[in-house]
Design a protein around this motif. Structure first.
Motif, mmCIF file in Angstrom:
data_model
loop_
_atom_site.group_PDB
_atom_site.id
_atom_site.type_symbol
_atom_site.label_atom_id
_atom_site.label_comp_id
_atom_site.label_asym_id
_atom_site.label_seq_id
_atom_site.Cartn_x
_atom_site.Cartn_y
_atom_site.Cartn_z
ATOM 1 N N GLU A 225 11.307 -9.787 -3.943
ATOM 2 C CA GLU A 225 11.069 -8.415 -4.419
ATOM 3 C C GLU A 225 9.634 -8.247 -4.906
ATOM 4 O O GLU A 225 8.975 -7.255 -4.575
ATOM 5 C CB GLU A 225 12.039 -8.046 -5.534
ATOM 6 N N ASP A 226 9.121 -9.187 -5.674
ATOM 7 C CA ASP A 226 7.748 -9.099 -6.165
ATOM 8 C C ASP A 226 6.750 -9.055 -5.012
ATOM 9 O O ASP A 226 5.817 -8.239 -5.020
ATOM 10 C CB ASP A 226 7.417 -10.279 -7.080
ATOM 11 N N ILE A 227 6.941 -9.920 -4.046
ATOM 12 C CA ILE A 227 6.036 -9.951 -2.888
ATOM 13 C C ILE A 227 6.100 -8.628 -2.134
ATOM 14 O O ILE A 227 5.071 -8.045 -1.774
ATOM 15 C CB ILE A 227 6.378 -11.135 -1.960
ATOM 16 N N TYR A 228 7.300 -8.141 -1.893
ATOM 17 C CA TYR A 228 7.452 -6.905 -1.122
ATOM 18 C C TYR A 228 6.908 -5.695 -1.862
ATOM 19 O O TYR A 228 6.307 -4.808 -1.251
ATOM 20 C CB TYR A 228 8.902 -6.702 -0.673
ATOM 21 N N ARG A 229 7.107 -5.631 -3.159
ATOM 22 C CA ARG A 229 6.562 -4.492 -3.908
ATOM 23 C C ARG A 229 5.032 -4.485 -3.833
ATOM 24 O O ARG A 229 4.413 -3.437 -3.676
ATOM 25 C CB ARG A 229 7.053 -4.488 -5.346
ATOM 26 N N HIS A 230 4.428 -5.647 -3.923
ATOM 27 C CA HIS A 230 2.971 -5.738 -3.785
ATOM 28 C C HIS A 230 2.549 -5.364 -2.361
ATOM 29 O O HIS A 230 1.610 -4.586 -2.168
ATOM 30 C CB HIS A 230 2.479 -7.142 -4.145
ATOM 31 N N LEU A 231 3.232 -5.907 -1.385
ATOM 32 C CA LEU A 231 2.939 -5.619 0.017
ATOM 33 C C LEU A 231 3.055 -4.121 0.302
ATOM 34 O O LEU A 231 2.188 -3.527 0.962
ATOM 35 C CB LEU A 231 3.900 -6.405 0.912
ATOM 36 N N ILE A 232 4.089 -3.499 -0.209
ATOM 37 C CA ILE A 232 4.307 -2.071 0.024
ATOM 38 C C ILE A 232 3.209 -1.250 -0.646
ATOM 39 O O ILE A 232 2.674 -0.309 -0.038
ATOM 40 C CB ILE A 232 5.710 -1.649 -0.460
ATOM 41 N N GLU A 233 2.856 -1.571 -1.875
ATOM 42 C CA GLU A 233 1.802 -0.813 -2.556
ATOM 43 C C GLU A 233 0.478 -0.934 -1.807
ATOM 44 O O GLU A 233 -0.253 0.040 -1.657
ATOM 45 C CB GLU A 233 1.656 -1.255 -4.014
ATOM 46 N N TRP A 234 0.155 -2.131 -1.352
ATOM 47 C CA TRP A 234 -1.070 -2.321 -0.591
ATOM 48 C C TRP A 234 -0.991 -1.522 0.710
ATOM 49 O O TRP A 234 -1.964 -0.860 1.111
ATOM 50 C CB TRP A 234 -1.290 -3.809 -0.281
ATOM 51 N N SER A 235 0.160 -1.542 1.349
ATOM 52 C CA SER A 235 0.352 -0.820 2.612
ATOM 53 C C SER A 235 0.212 0.681 2.419
ATOM 54 O O SER A 235 -0.405 1.369 3.246
ATOM 55 C CB SER A 235 1.726 -1.148 3.208
ATOM 56 N N ILE A 236 0.773 1.203 1.344
ATOM 57 C CA ILE A 236 0.666 2.637 1.069
ATOM 58 C C ILE A 236 -0.797 3.013 0.844
ATOM 59 O O ILE A 236 -1.280 4.017 1.385
ATOM 60 C CB ILE A 236 1.543 3.029 -0.139
ATOM 61 N N ALA A 237 -1.506 2.216 0.065
ATOM 62 C CA ALA A 237 -2.928 2.492 -0.176
ATOM 63 C C ALA A 237 -3.697 2.494 1.139
ATOM 64 O O ALA A 237 -4.550 3.367 1.383
ATOM 65 C CB ALA A 237 -3.509 1.463 -1.144
ATOM 66 N N HIS A 238 -3.403 1.551 2.010
ATOM 67 C CA HIS A 238 -4.071 1.476 3.305
ATOM 68 C C HIS A 238 -3.706 2.678 4.178
ATOM 69 O O HIS A 238 -4.563 3.255 4.852
ATOM 70 C CB HIS A 238 -3.718 0.168 4.005
ATOM 71 N N GLU A 239 -2.433 3.056 4.143
ATOM 72 C CA GLU A 239 -2.003 4.205 4.938
ATOM 73 C C GLU A 239 -2.694 5.483 4.473
ATOM 74 O O GLU A 239 -3.051 6.333 5.289
ATOM 75 C CB GLU A 239 -0.483 4.361 4.883
ATOM 76 N N PHE A 240 -2.918 5.633 3.168
ATOM 77 C CA PHE A 240 -3.664 6.786 2.659
ATOM 78 C C PHE A 240 -5.082 6.792 3.236
ATOM 79 O O PHE A 240 -5.593 7.837 3.631
ATOM 80 C CB PHE A 240 -3.726 6.783 1.131
ATOM 81 N N VAL A 241 -5.730 5.637 3.291
ATOM 82 C CA VAL A 241 -7.073 5.543 3.852
ATOM 83 C C VAL A 241 -7.060 5.981 5.312
ATOM 84 O O VAL A 241 -7.895 6.776 5.753
ATOM 85 C CB VAL A 241 -7.648 4.112 3.708
ATOM 86 N N VAL A 242 -6.097 5.478 6.069
ATOM 87 C CA VAL A 242 -5.977 5.843 7.482
ATOM 88 C C VAL A 242 -5.707 7.337 7.614
ATOM 89 O O VAL A 242 -6.361 8.028 8.400
ATOM 90 C CB VAL A 242 -4.870 5.018 8.179
ATOM 91 N N TRP A 243 -4.747 7.848 6.846
ATOM 92 C CA TRP A 243 -4.388 9.263 6.930
ATOM 93 C C TRP A 243 -5.596 10.136 6.620
ATOM 94 O O TRP A 243 -5.884 11.097 7.337
ATOM 95 C CB TRP A 243 -3.244 9.584 5.971
#
Length: 93
Positions: free
Chosen positions: A67-85
């Motif tokens: 869960e800890d790994i995935y929550r970090h992974l998801i937050e990083w992914s969301i931040a990256h997706e915002f940059v792309v968007w």
């Protein structure tokens, strides 16, 4: 100890390409979504975390670790997706 390190390196060689593949799908999502407000989806976050924890449970693994790994992974992914968007939808295309 060297054998343990070799096995960790082997696992990392398998994980890294999968993480990069996942990142490509994050990029695609940033291109597809028409509304910036849909980049962060709380329901989807919990869905992904719950699926990862269930997979850990199937393997009698440490669900908290996953869960800890995935929550970090998801937050990083969301931040990256915002940059792309933002880049895809900027007026400076």
């Amino acid at each position: 100890m060297s054998e343990v390190r070799e096995e960790i390196d082997r696992v990392d060689r398998e994980i890294v390409p999968l993480l990069l593949e996942r990142l490509e799908y994050i990029k695609q999502a940033g291109h597809i979504k028409s509304d910036r407000g849909t980049v962060r989806d709380e329901w989807r976050i919990e869905d992904v975390v719950n699926k990862a924890k269930a997979k850990a449970a199937e393997h009698a693994g440490n669900e908290s670790y996953i869960e800890d790994i995935y929550r970090h992974l998801i937050e990083w992914s969301i931040a990256h997706e915002f940059v792309v968007w933002d880049k895809v939808n900027s007026n400076d295309k």
